[in-house]
Design a protein around this motif. Sequence first.
Motif, PDB file in Angstrom:
ATOM      1  N   ASN A  78     -12.437  -5.803  -3.611  1.00 32.99           N
ATOM      2  CA  ASN A  78     -11.311  -6.001  -2.479  1.00 32.99           C
ATOM      3  C   ASN A  78     -12.393  -6.287  -1.305  1.00 32.99           C
ATOM      4  O   ASN A  78     -13.252  -5.653  -1.006  1.00 32.99           O
ATOM      5  CB  ASN A  78     -10.394  -5.104  -1.853  1.00 32.99           C
ATOM      6  CG  ASN A  78      -9.714  -5.172  -3.728  1.00 32.99           C
ATOM      7  OD1 ASN A  78      -9.573  -4.434  -4.570  1.00 32.99           O
ATOM      8  ND2 ASN A  78      -8.972  -5.662  -3.235  1.00 32.99           N
ATOM      9  N   ASN A  79     -11.915  -6.992   0.021  1.00 29.67           N
ATOM     10  CA  ASN A  79     -11.955  -6.175   1.374  1.00 29.67           C
ATOM     11  C   ASN A  79     -11.529  -5.267   2.139  1.00 29.67           C
ATOM     12  O   ASN A  79     -10.067  -6.044   2.224  1.00 29.67           O
ATOM     13  CB  ASN A  79     -13.010  -7.641   2.671  1.00 29.67           C
ATOM     14  CG  ASN A  79     -13.972  -8.038   2.152  1.00 29.67           C
ATOM     15  OD1 ASN A  79     -14.339  -7.402   1.508  1.00 29.67           O
ATOM     16  ND2 ASN A  79     -14.027  -9.423   2.692  1.00 29.67           N
ATOM     17  N   TYR A 104     -12.652  -2.394   5.098  1.00 26.63           N
ATOM     18  CA  TYR A 104     -13.044  -1.843   5.757  1.00 26.63           C
ATOM     19  C   TYR A 104     -12.971  -0.058   5.768  1.00 26.63           C
ATOM     20  O   TYR A 104     -13.699   0.822   6.261  1.00 26.63           O
ATOM     21  CB  TYR A 104     -13.565  -2.267   6.686  1.00 26.63           C
ATOM     22  CG  TYR A 104     -15.015  -3.626   6.283  1.00 26.63           C
ATOM     23  CD1 TYR A 104     -14.888  -4.253   5.127  1.00 26.63           C
ATOM     24  CD2 TYR A 104     -15.562  -3.813   7.131  1.00 26.63           C
ATOM     25  CE1 TYR A 104     -16.089  -5.175   4.988  1.00 26.63           C
ATOM     26  CE2 TYR A 104     -16.529  -5.210   6.826  1.00 26.63           C
ATOM     27  CZ  TYR A 104     -16.884  -5.481   5.683  1.00 26.63           C
ATOM     28  OH  TYR A 104     -17.327  -6.477   5.395  1.00 26.63           O
ATOM     29  N   GLU A 105     -11.783   0.390   5.766  1.00 28.71           N
ATOM     30  CA  GLU A 105     -11.240   1.134   6.764  1.00 28.71           C
ATOM     31  C   GLU A 105     -11.452   1.979   5.519  1.00 28.71           C
ATOM     32  O   GLU A 105     -12.074   3.513   4.756  1.00 28.71           O
ATOM     33  CB  GLU A 105     -10.075   1.372   6.464  1.00 28.71           C
ATOM     34  CG  GLU A 105      -9.451   0.911   7.644  1.00 28.71           C
ATOM     35  CD  GLU A 105      -9.083  -0.523   7.929  1.00 28.71           C
ATOM     36  OE1 GLU A 105      -9.859  -1.073   7.227  1.00 28.71           O
ATOM     37  OE2 GLU A 105      -7.771  -1.264   8.968  1.00 28.71           O
ATOM     38  N   THR A 139      -3.192  -2.243  11.554  1.00 28.19           N
ATOM     39  CA  THR A 139      -3.097  -1.546  10.931  1.00 28.19           C
ATOM     40  C   THR A 139      -2.934   0.550  10.862  1.00 28.19           C
ATOM     41  O   THR A 139      -3.190   0.498  12.246  1.00 28.19           O
ATOM     42  CB  THR A 139      -4.305  -1.863   9.598  1.00 28.19           C
ATOM     43  OG1 THR A 139      -4.960  -2.782   9.145  1.00 28.19           O
ATOM     44  CG2 THR A 139      -4.632  -0.271   8.678  1.00 28.19           C
ATOM     45  N   ASN A 191      -5.096  -3.222  -1.759  1.00 31.64           N
ATOM     46  CA  ASN A 191      -4.713  -4.658  -1.569  1.00 31.64           C
ATOM     47  C   ASN A 191      -3.796  -4.440   0.145  1.00 31.64           C
ATOM     48  O   ASN A 191      -3.093  -5.316   0.494  1.00 31.64           O
ATOM     49  CB  ASN A 191      -4.341  -4.889  -2.506  1.00 31.64           C
ATOM     50  CG  ASN A 191      -4.786  -5.752  -3.643  1.00 31.64           C
ATOM     51  OD1 ASN A 191      -5.347  -4.421  -4.691  1.00 31.64           O
ATOM     52  ND2 ASN A 191      -5.672  -6.488  -3.742  1.00 31.64           N
ATOM     53  N   ARG A 198       1.596  -5.999   3.957  1.00 33.10           N
ATOM     54  CA  ARG A 198       0.070  -6.442   4.293  1.00 33.10           C
ATOM     55  C   ARG A 198       0.558  -8.069   4.831  1.00 33.10           C
ATOM     56  O   ARG A 198       1.284  -8.263   4.320  1.00 33.10           O
ATOM     57  CB  ARG A 198      -0.979  -5.784   4.147  1.00 33.10           C
ATOM     58  CG  ARG A 198      -1.241  -6.739   2.206  1.00 33.10           C
ATOM     59  CD  ARG A 198      -1.419  -7.986   2.066  1.00 33.10           C
ATOM     60  NE  ARG A 198      -2.789  -8.658   2.721  1.00 33.10           N
ATOM     61  CZ  ARG A 198      -3.653  -8.073   1.611  1.00 33.10           C
ATOM     62  NH1 ARG A 198      -4.138  -8.041   0.521  1.00 33.10           N
ATOM     63  NH2 ARG A 198      -4.940  -9.134   1.875  1.00 33.10           N
ATOM     64  N   GLY A 231      -5.422 -11.735   6.725  1.00 34.13           N
ATOM     65  CA  GLY A 231      -4.683 -10.929   6.325  1.00 34.13           C
ATOM     66  C   GLY A 231      -4.374  -9.366   6.200  1.00 34.13           C
ATOM     67  O   GLY A 231      -4.422  -8.403   5.720  1.00 34.13           O
ATOM     68  N   LYS A 246      -4.001  -5.436   6.938  1.00 29.88           N
ATOM     69  CA  LYS A 246      -3.407  -4.327   5.845  1.00 29.88           C
ATOM     70  C   LYS A 246      -2.921  -3.300   6.032  1.00 29.88           C
ATOM     71  O   LYS A 246      -2.366  -2.925   7.646  1.00 29.88           O
ATOM     72  CB  LYS A 246      -4.594  -4.385   4.446  1.00 29.88           C
ATOM     73  CG  LYS A 246      -5.013  -5.280   3.632  1.00 29.88           C
ATOM     74  CD  LYS A 246      -6.151  -4.775   2.950  1.00 29.88           C
ATOM     75  CE  LYS A 246      -6.696  -5.957   1.789  1.00 29.88           C
ATOM     76  NZ  LYS A 246      -8.029  -5.871   1.278  1.00 29.88           N
TER      77      LYS A 246
HETATM   78  N1  LIG Z   1      -7.417  -3.296   7.565  1.00 29.31           N
HETATM   79  C1  LIG Z   1      -7.706  -4.130   6.943  1.00 29.31           C
HETATM   80  N2  LIG Z   1      -7.312  -5.419   7.090  1.00 29.31           N
HETATM   81  C2  LIG Z   1      -8.112  -6.023   6.508  1.00 29.31           C
HETATM   82  C3  LIG Z   1      -9.377  -6.506   6.114  1.00 29.31           C
HETATM   83  C4  LIG Z   1     -10.390  -4.866   6.544  1.00 29.31           C
HETATM   84  O1  LIG Z   1     -10.532  -4.364   6.003  1.00 29.31           O
HETATM   85  N3  LIG Z   1      -9.079  -3.777   6.710  1.00 29.31           N
HETATM   86  N4  LIG Z   1     -10.271  -7.157   5.320  1.00 29.31           N
HETATM   87  C5  LIG Z   1      -9.702  -8.474   5.257  1.00 29.31           C
HETATM   88  C6  LIG Z   1     -10.185  -9.627   4.427  1.00 29.31           C
HETATM   89  S1  LIG Z   1     -11.444  -9.668   5.248  1.00 29.31           S
HETATM   90  C7  LIG Z   1      -9.945 -10.380   3.206  1.00 29.31           C
HETATM   91  S2  LIG Z   1     -10.550 -11.666   3.054  1.00 29.31           S
HETATM   92  C8  LIG Z   1      -8.654  -9.613   3.051  1.00 29.31           C
HETATM   93  C9  LIG Z   1      -9.027  -9.233   1.581  1.00 29.31           C
HETATM   94  O2  LIG Z   1      -7.504  -8.620   1.461  1.00 29.31           O
HETATM   95  P1  LIG Z   1      -7.420  -8.693  -0.368  1.00 29.31           P
HETATM   96  O3  LIG Z   1      -8.346  -7.249  -0.600  1.00 29.31           O
HETATM   97  O4  LIG Z   1      -6.359  -7.774  -0.492  1.00 29.31           O
HETATM   98  O5  LIG Z   1      -7.874  -9.523  -1.779  1.00 29.31           O
HETATM   99  O6  LIG Z   1      -8.057  -8.461   3.959  1.00 29.31           O
HETATM  100  C10 LIG Z   1      -7.733  -8.535   5.519  1.00 29.31           C
HETATM  101  N5  LIG Z   1      -7.201  -7.416   5.724  1.00 29.31           N
END
Ligand SMILES: Nc1nc2c(c(=O)[nH]1)N[C@H]1C(S)=C(S)[C@@H](COP(=O)(O)O)O[C@H]1N2
Length: 312
Positions: free
Chosen positions: A75-76, A78-79, A168, A216, A221, A232, A234
């Motif tokens: 996953n990405n 960063y928090e 977020t 996720n 999200r 996207g 979250k």
């Molecule tokens: N709050 C928040 N939302 C975020 C991110 C994040 O770091 N923080 N990363 C984004 C990135 S770069 C991607 S590719 C997707 C990854 O979603 P997944 O981990 O559910 O596949 O979330 C996105 N939403």
Amino acid sequence: MIIKRPSDIPSSEITPESIYLKRREFLEKVGLGGVGVAALAVGSGTPMVGRVGALFASEKQDDAPNSYEEVTSYNNYYEFGTDKEDPKANSGAFKPKPWTVKVDGFCKKGGNYAYDDLIKAHKIEDRTYRLRCVEAWSMVIPWQGIPLGAMLARFEPQPSAKYVAFETVMRPAEMPGQRMGILPWPYVEGLRMDEAMHPLTIMATGVYGKPLPNQNGAPIRLIAPWKYGFKGIKSIVRISFVEKEPRTTWSIANPSEYGFYANVNPEVDHPRWTQASERRIGEFRRRRTLMFNGYADQVASMYAGMDLRKNY
Ligand SMILES: Nc1nc2c(c(=O)[nH]1)N[C@H]1C(S)=C(S)[C@@H](COP(=O)(O)O)O[C@H]1N2
Ligand SMILES: [Mo]
């Protein structure tokens, strides 16, 4: 504003659980479930790329969903840290309930909405979408959620609302990444009003029929599948109807590399790497990246007349 009805969404985007599980079963049977894990470690660029890829070549298997394990452990977010394994490892203490979303800006029905109230009016749908990260990997993910357009309509946006901004949650005590200056916090994102109302755009509340795991983006999200993954956002706690293009986290952090639109576009390279191809998690070979992530028929008209090299 023209809002497409859900019946305009090709049935290929709406995958019943039985079918996604069957597709996955096929991959396990031919022994590729395990190969997928090895592929992560080896990476692309080995001489085996072409031969292994050939096994995936048939159109029917082309968009087989990634496994629950892949979707929830790579996953990405960063928090919770910058490595793909960090969000799962570090999000255990995060509490997605109770949850409240603040709605404000140019709308008649702003206010604080409790999670259950926010989603109760809408049918939970099942959408299997490709997710394309700007880092050039991709996944296919069966989401459950609600159409964003239906949610927003309920707040009665006013004519001055040209964009929707999202935020977020800010919880440094539960989110170790927020205690460091990795990105400017809170994470913020936005969509133009027509993008937000588009029938492909959803607020996801679950994955593989289970509530959204913390990593996720629990409990809610954004997913706009023709855009790079970073759109996207979250764990959303605020939705604002605004007049001007809102600031977005990655374009604040690095304006020369990330724009507002972030439409998947194989013809516009990221300054540091090509965007013409991608690697599906679990595969060796690289795939050609599709314009608008394969959703061009449904979304290209929203950008008619725009220079997509400038508006990236
Ligand atoms: N709050 C928040 N939302 C975020 C991110 C994040 O770091 N923080 N990363 C984004 C990135 S770069 C991607 S590719 C997707 C990854 O979603 P997944 O981990 O559910 O596949 O979330 C996105 N939403
Ligand atoms: Mo991403």
